[in-house]
Design an enzyme around this catalytic site. Sequence first.
Site, PDB file in Angstrom:
ATOM      1  N   CYS A 132     -10.512   2.899  -3.008  1.00  0.00           N
ATOM      2  CA  CYS A 132      -9.187   2.764  -2.378  1.00  0.00           C
ATOM      3  C   CYS A 132      -8.715   4.067  -1.704  1.00  0.00           C
ATOM      4  O   CYS A 132      -8.162   4.045  -0.599  1.00  0.00           O
ATOM      5  CB  CYS A 132      -8.160   2.295  -3.397  1.00  0.00           C
ATOM      6  SG  CYS A 132      -8.383   2.978  -5.043  1.00  0.00           S
TER       7      CYS A 132
ATOM      8  N   HIS B 260      -1.087   4.364  -3.207  1.00  0.00           N
ATOM      9  CA  HIS B 260      -1.657   5.706  -3.320  1.00  0.00           C
ATOM     10  C   HIS B 260      -1.141   6.568  -2.153  1.00  0.00           C
ATOM     11  O   HIS B 260      -1.065   6.098  -1.013  1.00  0.00           O
ATOM     12  CB  HIS B 260      -3.183   5.665  -3.191  1.00  0.00           C
ATOM     13  CG  HIS B 260      -3.899   5.045  -4.359  1.00  0.00           C
ATOM     14  ND1 HIS B 260      -3.267   4.609  -5.499  1.00  0.00           N
ATOM     15  CD2 HIS B 260      -5.227   4.811  -4.558  1.00  0.00           C
ATOM     16  CE1 HIS B 260      -4.170   4.128  -6.345  1.00  0.00           C
ATOM     17  NE2 HIS B 260      -5.363   4.236  -5.790  1.00  0.00           N
TER      18      HIS B 260
END
Length: 341
Positions: free
Chosen positions: A131, A243
Amino acid sequence: MGYRVAVVGATGAVGREILKTLAERGFPADEVVALASGRSAGAEVSYGEDRVLKVRDLERFDFAGTHLGLFSPGAAVSAVHAPRAAAAGCLVIDNTSQFRMEPGVPLVVPEVNPQHLARRPKRGIIANPNCSTIQMVVALKPLHDIAKVRRIVVATYQSVSGAGKEAMDELWSQTRGIFVNDPPTPEQFTKPIAFNVIPHIDRFMDDGATKEEWKMAVETRKILDPDIQVMATCVRVPVMIGHAEAVHAEFETPITERQAREALRDAPGLTLLDTRDDGGYATPLEIAGEDAVFVSRLRRDPTVPNGLAFWCVADNLRKGAALNAVQIAEELHRNGVLDAA
Ligand SMILES: NC(=O)c1ccc[n+]([C@@H]2O[C@H](COP(=O)([O-])OP(=O)(O)OC[C@H]3O[C@@H](n4cnc5c(N)ncnc54)[C@H](OP(=O)(O)O)[C@@H]3O)[C@@H](O)[C@H]2O)c1
């Protein structure tokens, strides 16, 4: 005719998001099968707003006749079952780290290297990157096309959902525990995560880097350019979803901030949100559930020749996992590759 699609790890944080994304984007599936461990067999998961699927046991599932398998059951489980599915003719898109660096397994971010999706890979497996790598390469690609990225220094601020559903529960229960005087007992993380930050994701390697940091380096090289040097520090933060990354990039040739801004504004999958005033930047809380990678705080780095710095945020369950996997499937469908399964 639509496809038969298996979602493996369907009860997990990524698997649930895959089911949601397939339904939202109207992926041409005639049948979707939800698979997880025997522990979850018989449980129900949502597929879109109004459909519910009964979870089946992966161990007992025969992949013959299944065109596409979207896998996120953890690396050890993919290691066994992804090749089994591929051998039965099912094209696998795997979200785990198991196959990413293996030769013959394309590692794909459709905005960056879609050329690998023109034909079925020999091994029948395509890997979805980590990710934190995905969002960084989406942001770097338009800049790399102008001036060639040579070196990256990046610090990440990674949400707990990157570690799965139990990690999300741990942040929730530790946060609650603090208010009712119930001291936190770390299980998913090495230290308390509520009201804390932890500079440790995945295991330590011999050189002192963590495996998450190593992944960012090797995956960026495989996807974008084998000559890019990456120095990463990956940090877990008490955020549920999304994130963030502080990225410092050095380029081979000069690139102005204005050129970078224009390229980022036109780039696919990317939103430039950068007004240089209070709140004129993206944060995880507000972009959770969004598809785009957001870039903010773009500025020149005067401490190196040809340097730029920026802040980059994305929903790790969506672009960082489920959406990227479904975009790969869509591209394979457009290219007629799934029909051959
Ligand atoms: N979270 C992210 O942002 C992210 C991003 C990119 C990649 N990934 C990768 O995707 C994978 C899954 O992550 P996650 O966050 O979804 O984890 P998770 O929430 O813990 O879910 C794990 C899933 O795997 C299933 N599973 C576990 N053992 C199994 C077995 N023996 N057989 C079949 N299914 C099994 C679980 O089913 P049960 O409910 O039956 O246990 C569950 O559906 C990991 O490899 C992770 O590194 C995650």
